[in-house]
Design a protein around this motif. Structure first.
Motif, PDB file in Angstrom:
ATOM      1  N   SER A 211       0.841  -1.191   0.000  1.00  0.00           N
ATOM      2  CA  SER A 211       0.000   0.000   0.000  1.00  0.00           C
ATOM      3  C   SER A 211       0.876   1.240   0.000  1.00  0.00           C
ATOM      4  O   SER A 211       2.090   1.170   0.251  1.00  0.00           O
ATOM      5  N   TRP A 212       0.238   2.391  -0.224  1.00  0.00           N
ATOM      6  CA  TRP A 212       0.964   3.656  -0.179  1.00  0.00           C
ATOM      7  C   TRP A 212       1.418   3.952   1.240  1.00  0.00           C
ATOM      8  O   TRP A 212       2.517   4.480   1.461  1.00  0.00           O
ATOM      9  N   LEU A 213       0.603   3.602   2.245  1.00  0.00           N
ATOM     10  CA  LEU A 213       1.027   3.806   3.626  1.00  0.00           C
ATOM     11  C   LEU A 213       2.288   2.998   3.935  1.00  0.00           C
ATOM     12  O   LEU A 213       3.180   3.471   4.646  1.00  0.00           O
ATOM     13  N   LEU A 214       2.363   1.791   3.407  1.00  0.00           N
ATOM     14  CA  LEU A 214       3.567   0.981   3.598  1.00  0.00           C
ATOM     15  C   LEU A 214       4.757   1.649   2.919  1.00  0.00           C
ATOM     16  O   LEU A 214       5.866   1.698   3.488  1.00  0.00           O
ATOM     17  N   ASP A 215       4.546   2.178   1.718  1.00  0.00           N
ATOM     18  CA  ASP A 215       5.624   2.895   1.037  1.00  0.00           C
ATOM     19  C   ASP A 215       6.128   4.061   1.890  1.00  0.00           C
ATOM     20  O   ASP A 215       7.341   4.299   2.001  1.00  0.00           O
ATOM     21  N   LEU A 216       5.196   4.802   2.480  1.00  0.00           N
ATOM     22  CA  LEU A 216       5.573   5.962   3.285  1.00  0.00           C
ATOM     23  C   LEU A 216       6.306   5.556   4.553  1.00  0.00           C
ATOM     24  O   LEU A 216       7.245   6.226   4.981  1.00  0.00           O
ATOM     25  N   LEU A 217       5.889   4.425   5.157  1.00  0.00           N
ATOM     26  CA  LEU A 217       6.577   3.950   6.352  1.00  0.00           C
ATOM     27  C   LEU A 217       8.006   3.543   6.020  1.00  0.00           C
ATOM     28  O   LEU A 217       8.941   3.874   6.752  1.00  0.00           O
ATOM     29  N   VAL A 218       8.182   2.847   4.909  1.00  0.00           N
ATOM     30  CA  VAL A 218       9.539   2.456   4.505  1.00  0.00           C
ATOM     31  C   VAL A 218      10.393   3.689   4.250  1.00  0.00           C
ATOM     32  O   VAL A 218      11.564   3.746   4.663  1.00  0.00           O
ATOM     33  N   ALA A 219       9.824   4.695   3.601  1.00  0.00           N
ATOM     34  CA  ALA A 219      10.583   5.927   3.345  1.00  0.00           C
ATOM     35  C   ALA A 219      11.015   6.570   4.657  1.00  0.00           C
ATOM     36  O   ALA A 219      12.156   7.044   4.793  1.00  0.00           O
ATOM     37  N   ALA A 220      10.126   6.581   5.645  1.00  0.00           N
ATOM     38  CA  ALA A 220      10.465   7.165   6.941  1.00  0.00           C
ATOM     39  C   ALA A 220      11.553   6.360   7.636  1.00  0.00           C
ATOM     40  O   ALA A 220      12.474   6.938   8.244  1.00  0.00           O
ATOM     41  N   LEU A 221      11.474   5.042   7.566  1.00  0.00           N
ATOM     42  CA  LEU A 221      12.470   4.192   8.213  1.00  0.00           C
ATOM     43  C   LEU A 221      13.826   4.292   7.526  1.00  0.00           C
ATOM     44  O   LEU A 221      14.875   4.183   8.173  1.00  0.00           O
ATOM     45  N   GLU A 222      13.819   4.487   6.231  1.00  0.00           N
ATOM     46  CA  GLU A 222      15.094   4.650   5.523  1.00  0.00           C
ATOM     47  C   GLU A 222      15.756   5.971   5.884  1.00  0.00           C
ATOM     48  O   GLU A 222      16.992   6.067   5.905  1.00  0.00           O
ATOM     49  N   GLU A 223      14.956   6.976   6.194  1.00  0.00           N
ATOM     50  CA  GLU A 223      15.517   8.264   6.621  1.00  0.00           C
ATOM     51  C   GLU A 223      16.005   8.215   8.061  1.00  0.00           C
ATOM     52  O   GLU A 223      16.989   8.867   8.415  1.00  0.00           O
ATOM     53  N   ASP A 224      15.347   7.439   8.898  1.00  0.00           N
ATOM     54  CA  ASP A 224      15.650   7.390  10.332  1.00  0.00           C
ATOM     55  C   ASP A 224      15.275   5.995  10.820  1.00  0.00           C
ATOM     56  O   ASP A 224      14.175   5.760  11.310  1.00  0.00           O
TER      57      ASP A 224
END
Length: 311
Positions: A211-224
């Motif tokens: 999902s898009w929410l999963l994409d956004l969570l991965v992006a956040a985890l990759e940043e921090d």
């Protein structure tokens, strides 16, 4: 087509740009003069052509800000004009707004908008309520804002249908986010999984929870990766509360959405009173050494090891 737009914050400003890119002439007003095209509501309405219905889209915070803006527009617009409330208003407020404007033969459309800061690029999902005639007059604006291939629905002819649909959408969003968050915490809690971020990333392709929410969570985890820059505090916009209240009013069980809302409340407690009460009860019935000594007669070991809780 010409449109007046009230509220040029994060979403409103991007919506103005997307509509202009689609060829719509937008006159925007905001209390911040650095964002506004004109210096008042009166100037905004005056700038709209008189050769057809004037359409004004309101994109300000729900509640008093929206109500006062709509009341002011009721004094500035005329018969046949239309007001669209695109904010996160409570659906029960829409009928009052429609009645106020309807007394002056001004149309009203409520529109739930989803898309956040990504809407400029991806388009906005739009859920609107109101008469088919009023919706059709605003359709060029909806077409400019929505994503290609879909993302728009006339949810119902009854005023409030759009905001009700958006409210339920946000309730579901609460629940999905909570499920991802709990899964993240469990993965982080065990020693057997070494690459938590990579696990989440792997789910983005081919799995039923992509999902898009999963994409956004991965992006956040990759940043921090450890989310160390964030505090574990989650606000709620109010729509989760309204969703649960609507479920109560209609006797619809909403176990997961209600739980996700209450989890957000828990996030705001640095030292949860509920957890203190649980600790106190465990200490009383089992002598569990938590953060206090066991009561007289308690036999909990100093190490904090818990005896059988059955009683």
């Amino acid at each position: 087509m010409h449109l007046g737009l009230v509220g040029l914050g994060k979403m409103g400003g991007n919506m103005r740009t997307r509509m202009r890119n689609a060829g719509i002439t937008v006159v925007g007003y905001d209390r911040d003069p650095d964002l506004a095209d004109v210096d008042s509501l009166e100037a905004m309405v005056a700038a709209l052509p008189d050769d057809g219905p004037k359409v004004v889209w309101v994109m300000v915070p729900a509640g008093e800000a929206t109500s006062s803006t709509i009341a002011a527009l009721g004094e500035l617009l005329g018969a046949g004009d239309i007001v669209v409330d695109g904010g996160n208003s409570k659906w029960t407020d829409d009928q009052a707004h429609a009645d106020l404007l309807g007394g002056k033969d001004i149309g009203f459309v409520d529109c739930g908008v989803s898309g956040g800061v990504w809407g400029l690029e991806n388009g906005y999902a739009l859920m609107c309520g109101g008469s088919a005639d009023h919706v059709s007059r605003v359709q060029p604006v909806f077409d400019a804002l929505k994503p290609e291939g879909g993302g728009f629905v006339h949810a119902g002819a009854t005023v409030g249908a759009g905001h009700f649909a958006k409210m339920v959408h946000n309730g579901i969003e609460y629940a999905v986010m909570q499920a991802f968050a709990e899964g993240y915490e469990l993965l982080e809690a065990v020693d057997v999984v070494d690459n938590v971020v990579e696990v989440f990333d792997s789910w983005r392709t081919g799995t039923v929870i992509r999902s898009w929410l999963l994409d956004l969570l991965v992006a956040a985890l990759e940043e921090d990766e450890g989310l160390s820059q964030l505090r574990g505090y989650a606000e709620d916009s109010g729509e989760g509360r309204w969703t649960v209240q609507a479920a109560i009013d209609h006797a619809v069980p909403l176990h997961v959405i209600a739980s996700s809302l209450f989890a957000r409340f828990s996030s705001r407690q640095d030292d949860s009173p509920a957890m203190k009460a649980i600790a106190a009860m465990r200490n009383q019935f089992g002598g569990h050494a938590v953060h206090t000594a066991p009561p007289a007669g308690g036999d909990a070991p100093d190490s904090g090891a818990a005896p059988d809780e059955s009683h």
